[in-house]
Enzyme design. Structure first.
Site, PDB file in Angstrom:
ATOM      1  CG  MET A  27      -1.908  -1.194   1.189  1.00 42.05           C
ATOM      2  SD  MET A  27      -3.428  -0.919   2.076  1.00 42.05           S
ATOM      3  CE  MET A  27      -2.825  -0.711   3.741  1.00 42.05           C
ATOM      4  N   GLY A  28       2.157   1.098  -0.313  1.00 42.35           N
ATOM      5  CA  GLY A  28       3.048   2.247  -0.428  1.00 42.35           C
ATOM      6  C   GLY A  28       3.578   2.728   0.907  1.00 42.35           C
ATOM      7  N   GLY A  33      10.811  -2.955   5.750  1.00 41.83           N
ATOM      8  CA  GLY A  33      10.032  -4.200   5.711  1.00 41.83           C
ATOM      9  C   GLY A  33       9.648  -4.536   4.273  1.00 41.83           C
ATOM     10  CG  HIS A  34       6.814  -2.048   2.244  1.00 36.89           C
ATOM     11  ND1 HIS A  34       6.717  -0.889   2.969  1.00 36.89           N
ATOM     12  CD2 HIS A  34       5.571  -2.603   2.274  1.00 36.89           C
ATOM     13  CE1 HIS A  34       5.491  -0.729   3.412  1.00 36.89           C
ATOM     14  NE2 HIS A  34       4.767  -1.770   3.018  1.00 36.89           N
ATOM     15  CE  LYS A 145       7.674 -16.608   8.686  1.00 34.60           C
ATOM     16  NZ  LYS A 145       8.675 -17.268   9.553  1.00 34.60           N
ATOM     17  CE  LYS A 146       3.783  -4.701  11.773  1.00 31.60           C
ATOM     18  NZ  LYS A 146       2.496  -4.288  11.312  1.00 31.60           N
ATOM     19  CG  ASP A 147       0.243  -7.325   7.707  1.00 31.26           C
ATOM     20  OD1 ASP A 147      -0.516  -6.605   8.356  1.00 31.26           O
ATOM     21  OD2 ASP A 147       1.273  -6.886   7.163  1.00 31.26           O
ATOM     22  CD  GLN A 150      -2.262  -8.853   4.249  1.00 24.63           C
ATOM     23  OE1 GLN A 150      -3.047  -7.933   4.390  1.00 24.63           O
ATOM     24  NE2 GLN A 150      -0.997  -8.652   3.921  1.00 24.63           N
ATOM     25  NE  ARG A 184      -3.128   1.795   9.476  1.00 23.22           N
ATOM     26  CZ  ARG A 184      -3.545   0.755   8.754  1.00 23.22           C
ATOM     27  NH1 ARG A 184      -2.915  -0.396   8.833  1.00 23.22           N
ATOM     28  NH2 ARG A 184      -4.582   0.872   7.956  1.00 23.22           N
TER      29      ARG A 184
HETATM   30  P1  AMP Z   1       1.361  -2.985   3.477  1.00 19.01           P
HETATM   31  O1  AMP Z   1       1.947  -1.939   2.570  1.00 19.01           O
HETATM   32  O2  AMP Z   1       1.331  -2.572   4.911  1.00 19.01           O
HETATM   33  O3  AMP Z   1       0.066  -3.535   2.962  1.00 19.01           O
HETATM   34  O4  AMP Z   1       2.384  -4.196   3.445  1.00 19.01           O
HETATM   35  C1  AMP Z   1       2.768  -4.808   2.249  1.00 19.01           C
HETATM   36  C2  AMP Z   1       3.518  -6.073   2.556  1.00 19.01           C
HETATM   37  O5  AMP Z   1       4.662  -5.766   3.352  1.00 19.01           O
HETATM   38  C3  AMP Z   1       2.681  -7.079   3.372  1.00 19.01           C
HETATM   39  O6  AMP Z   1       2.937  -8.379   2.888  1.00 19.01           O
HETATM   40  C4  AMP Z   1       3.199  -6.883   4.770  1.00 19.01           C
HETATM   41  O7  AMP Z   1       3.059  -8.030   5.591  1.00 19.01           O
HETATM   42  C5  AMP Z   1       4.666  -6.583   4.502  1.00 19.01           C
HETATM   43  N1  AMP Z   1       5.252  -5.875   5.643  1.00 19.01           N
HETATM   44  C6  AMP Z   1       4.791  -4.760   6.260  1.00 19.01           C
HETATM   45  N2  AMP Z   1       5.568  -4.440   7.316  1.00 19.01           N
HETATM   46  C7  AMP Z   1       6.543  -5.391   7.377  1.00 19.01           C
HETATM   47  C8  AMP Z   1       7.663  -5.628   8.252  1.00 19.01           C
HETATM   48  N3  AMP Z   1       7.935  -4.835   9.279  1.00 19.01           N
HETATM   49  N4  AMP Z   1       8.430  -6.701   7.993  1.00 19.01           N
HETATM   50  C9  AMP Z   1       8.163  -7.537   6.954  1.00 19.01           C
HETATM   51  N5  AMP Z   1       7.146  -7.363   6.108  1.00 19.01           N
HETATM   52  C10 AMP Z   1       6.346  -6.314   6.298  1.00 19.01           C
END
Ligand code: AMP
Length: 273
Positions: A27-28, A33-34, A145-147, A150, A184
């Protein structure tokens, strides 16, 4: 690096690729992490596609859809430097019809924990991820794995719908002090960030208790709740890798989960033991 806004254009590009495609949906407001997901995809595939789309159908009324952090210019630079081949940046208008079929998350596992706190959230996640899979036809797709729930929902969708895609779970990336990276986190004030640390602290503390021999999940959850008392706790739970609630921790098959609000910011974290 190419960018595409329209699903049809993205699909046309995908058709020109004959070798493996790695796909990283986001989601940008990209962070380390991304970037770890993207790097793994670049390493493992000929071509990597990243999507950046704040999907409206996974947000509930009153959540932060309108204020969700956005920094497209920086995101594109990050992708380019990481070796991404194409970024897909659709709009809600090009992704959705006004009246269309809906995917529904499994009635039990999709409506506990995150699904209970955010009813309908996983329906929206699965709806958009299936669309994104059909647009990018990835060989492998990378999820954090954070989510954790999901990730489980998506692994199940792939299994239940016989999608020819390999889901690659990726480790949680944390700040030096333990805070799990999240788009966030920018909402947190300095004081709130201190409180947010209790999420990872509670998980670390619980893991220590488990290593020392504690297996009773009621006791472990009570200890975690105490550590989390400065937050507005939503849930602490211990499940197996199939998201069945556990009475006893099973080492190698358990996930400790926490969701809490700090100020107006909702945070989640977990640890796989
Ligand atoms: P989001 O942009 O928050 O929807 O996240 C996109 C992807 O990045 C999802 O697969 C999340 O689980 C992963 N993600 C978000 N934060 C982390 C993190 N701290 N470590 C690893 N993966 C992450």
């Amino acid at each position: 690096m190419k960018t595409f806004n329209k699903p049809k254009e993205m699909q046309a590009y995908r058709k020109t690729i004959t070798k493996s495609v790695g796909f990283v949906p986001t989601m940008g407001a990209l962070h380390e992490g991304h970037i770890s997901l993207i790097k793994q995809s670049v390493e493992e595939n000929e071509t990597t596609i990243v999507s950046i789309f704040v999907n409206p159908t996974q947000f509930l009324e009153g959540e932060d859809l309108e204020s969700y952090p956005s920094k497209i210019e920086a995101d594109l630079k990050i992708c380019e430097l990481a070796g991404v081949d194409a970024v897909f940046l659709p709009t809600a208008k090009t992704m959705y019809e006004s009246d269309e079929l809906r995917i529904t998350a499994p009635k039990i596992k999709g409506f506990i924990l995150e699904g209970a706190k955010r009813p309908g959230h996983f329906d929206g996640v699965l709806q958009v991820v299936l669309k994104l899979f059909n647009i990018t036809s990835p060989t492998k797709a990378y999820f954090g794995k954070k989510d954790a729930q999901q990730l489980f929902m998506i692994e199940n969708m792939v299994k239940h719908l016989f999608l020819p895609i390999m889901i690659v779970p990726c480790e949680i990336v944390r700040e030096g002090d333990g805070l799990a990276l999240s788009s966030r986190n920018v909402y947190l004030s300095a004081k709130e960030r201190e409180i947010a640390l209790f999420l990872s602290k509670s998980l670390k503390y619980a893991t220590k208790q488990i290593i020392e021999g504690e297996r009773d999940t009621a006791k472990i959850k009570a200890m975690m709740e105490e550590v989390l008392s400065a937050t507005e706790l939503e849930y602490v739970e211990i499940v197996d890798r199939e998201f069945n609630l556990l009475k006893e921790v099973e080492i190698g098959d358990s996930i400790l989960l926490v969701a809490a609000r700090v100020g107006t910011t909702r945070l989640i974290d977990n640890m796989w033991v």
